[in-house]
Design a protein around this motif. Structure first.
Motif, PDB file in Angstrom:
ATOM      1  N   ASP A   1       8.472-119.106 -87.657  1.00 42.75           N
ATOM      2  CA  ASP A   1       8.211-117.705 -87.291  1.00 42.75           C
ATOM      3  C   ASP A   1       8.485-116.769 -88.462  1.00 42.75           C
ATOM      4  OD1 ASP A   1       7.081-117.312 -84.859  1.00 42.75           O
ATOM      5  OD2 ASP A   1       8.948-117.458 -83.725  1.00 42.75           O
TER       6      ASP A   1
ATOM      7  N   LEU B   1       6.263-112.439 -91.045  1.00 42.04           N
ATOM      8  CA  LEU B   1       6.738-111.180 -90.451  1.00 42.04           C
ATOM      9  C   LEU B   1       5.609-110.186 -90.222  1.00 42.04           C
ATOM     10  CD1 LEU B   1      10.099-110.660 -92.381  1.00 42.04           C
ATOM     11  CD2 LEU B   1       9.756-111.493 -90.058  1.00 42.04           C
TER      12      LEU B   1
ATOM     13  N   LYS C   1       4.644-108.657 -86.632  1.00 41.01           N
ATOM     14  CA  LYS C   1       4.609-107.213 -86.358  1.00 41.01           C
ATOM     15  C   LYS C   1       3.272-106.820 -85.735  1.00 41.01           C
ATOM     16  CE  LYS C   1       7.800-105.858 -90.053  1.00 41.01           C
ATOM     17  NZ  LYS C   1       7.878-105.317 -91.432  1.00 41.01           N
TER      18      LYS C   1
END
Length: 572
Positions: A413, A416, A420
């Motif tokens: 994960d 980023l 977002k």
């Protein structure tokens, strides 16, 4: 500031403005038609019409919002691409074409947006340049050409009214023969663009495009254009058009649900779920519930966009692997993405109280109230059960069990920017269904049904989840190796052999027959009897004459001798 961020901020700002304007127009029951004079020569003027009403503004706000998140998401997803600016410009052109289609009350300007969608979608499908992408792009473009031809024919028929502003004629010309012909042509155009039977085979093929494009196409742009067009034309739908659309859309919904239950490609499963939901929208539209169709169109756009984004993250982490059999246990490596993925799937199934629940439950309860016979009731609820079945099968393969890919992998994960972009949509997936129900539906609804019919949706959902789990177990067991099961899975998994009928059949068999005719007729008898025979005869004749020309003195002397001998013979 990069190109991605510029368009992300611009689209987001315009999306918010469009949303607040749509609320204002909805509360005031207000519409504006803006006419811009492009060219004026003597008494002739060319006018560009733009329609602003609550429906166009609300849909445009959703398109712009999803596009902004997809462009932001693409910043990381496509970061290794040297031509990322070209990709972003193609996406922007795609969105601009859709907006032109949404705001146009005029068939000519709609055609510009309609053809813009077709052309840019072809460029995006062949973005990764290989033979599979080229085939998929050509299939997409040529199938949509059929709808474009119907569109051009309807433009010619609109000349009977003296104007191409169809919106001005829907209310009082709906019973005229011209409008009924135009409606049939619009039905054909909408069915090709929204991939209804028998034009369904291009939709899974279009998965050759990059995943951000798939997210945009399947949520709010290309495939929803046909539904939006028919929503605009719903006031002049005759009974014949409604019956055809209802039958075709219900079959599409059922066929897509079956196909997704046997599919192993992650993106194709989600694409077939889009096809199933498009059938749901089209069929409720055919029953006269155009507001319900529009409501489900908006809620579906949100969770389907996020579903493709999550799939893109998984594919990105699994070194571009899309086969769900190589996944498993991904929730341990990508917990946040899998949470988003599960929420979107639950919204697709209609789990209370996510956004998909409000529109799907309302549609199914409305179906229970319609007096349309057992076939429609059965196919709706079976299709709903199939939706839950293939969703649970997908979750079973992707989230549970052991990790089946390479031991050396980079799945995590840590993207980023992509996270977002996905986080921007998740709140709307959860809360926007109830918000839209307060906005779009002018009065609170209360549908009174018997206990059994009221619980039917819940029963079918639970039963569908159980079938999905059992189907997953069956596909993993030894029973799946039986010949009967393999043949049935080939039939259902290939969308009822539709690619062979409407794609492979349309392309391969005429080409192979043409090759036979070419070899037998053009290069065979017609060549032998025609040009080759003519050439051979002429060459033989010219050779014969050449002999005369080369030996004319010998021939003359020989004939003279023969003539003298003949005279001598005659005398004696």
């Amino acid at each position: 500031m990069s190109v991605c961020l510029v368009y992300f901020v611009g689209f987001l700002v315009f999306s918010m403005l469009s949303f607040f304007f749509s609320l204002n127009f909805l509360s005031l029951d207000y519409s504006v038609v803006l006419e811009i004079e492009m060219v004026s020569i003597n008494s002739t003027s060319i006018v560009m019409s733009i329609l602003f009403d609550w429906m166009s503004l609300l849909f445009a706000s959703f398109v712009l919002f999803i596009s902004s998140m997809v462009i932001f998401y693409s910043q990381e997803y496509m970061e290794g691409d040297l031509m990322i600016n070209r990709f972003i410009m193609l996406v922007v052109m795609f969105v601009a074409s859709m907006l032109l289609l949404i705001f146009s009350p005029n068939l000519i300007s709609i055609l510009l947006g309609w053809d813009g969608l077709g052309l840019v979608s072809y460029c995006l499908v062949i973005y990764y340049q290989n033979i599979k992408s080229f085939n998929a792009g050509m299939l997409t473009a040529l199938t949509n050409r059929l709808g474009d031809v119907a569109f051009l024919m309807s433009i010619a028929w609109m000349l009977n009214f003296g104007s191409w502003n169809y919106l001005f004629f829907l209310d009082f010309m709906f019973s005229s023969i011209e409008m009924q012909v135009i409606m049939f042509l619009m039905l054909l155009a909408g069915m090709t663009k929204s991939a209804q039977i028998p034009f369904s085979s291009w939709l899974p093929a279009a998965m050759a495009a990059p995943t951000p494009v798939s997210s945009l196409v399947h949520s709010s742009t290309l495939v929803t254009a046909g539904v939006y067009l028919l929503i605009r034309f719903n006031f002049c739908m005759g009974d014949e058009v409604k019956i055809i659309l209802l039958f075709v859309a219900s079959l599409t919904m059922f066929m897509a649900g079956l196909g997704a239950s046997y599919e192993y490609d992650l993106k194709k499963i989600i694409a077939l779920s889009t096809l199933s939901q498009l059938g749901l929208m089209m069929s409720i539209l055919a029953m006269g519930g155009y507001v319900l169709a529009f409501y489900h169109l908006l809620t579906h756009a949100l969770f389907k966009a996020l579903l493709f984004m999550c799939a893109g993250c998984m594919i990105h982490g699994l070194s571009n692997c899309q086969d769900i059999r190589f996944m498993g246990g991904i929730i341990k490596q990508m917990p946040l993405t899998c949470v988003f993925f599960t929420i979107c799937n639950m919204s697709l199934c209609g789990l209370p109280f996510l956004s998909g629940f409000y529109s799907k439950d309302l549609i199914l309860e409305s179906i229970s109230m319609y007096n349309l016979g057992f076939y429609i009731y059965l196919i709706y609820f079976v299709s709903t059960g199939l939706t839950v079945a293939y969703t649970f099968r997908l979750l079973y393969y992707v989230l549970s069990g052991d990790f089946n890919h390479f031991s050396f992998h980079g799945i995590s994960d840590l993207g980023l920017v992509m996270l977002k972009g996905m986080s921007g949509i998740i709140l709307f997936v959860v809360f926007m269904g109830s918000g839209l129900s307060w906005m779009i539906l002018s009065t609170p609804y209360f549908i009174c049904l018997s206990f059994f019919m009221k619980m039917m949706t819940l029963i079918v959902t639970v039963f569908g989840g159980w079938v999905g789990y059992e189907l997953s177990q069956l596909l993993l067991s030894f029973k799946s190796k039986s010949l009967k099961f393999i043949w049935s899975s080939m039939f259902f998994g290939s969308m009822w052999n539709m690619p062979y009928v409407s794609t492979f059949g349309v392309n391969y068999y005429p080409l192979s027959e043409g090759d036979k005719i070419y070899s037998v007729v053009d290069q065979g008898w017609s060549e032998y009897i025609g040009s080759q025979n003519f050439y051979k005869s002429l060459s033989l004749l010219s050779k014969f004459l050449q002999i005369f020309h080369s030996n004319n003195l010998k021939i003359f002397l020989s004939l003279t001798v023969m003539w003298i001998m003949f005279l001598v013979f005659m005398i004696f």
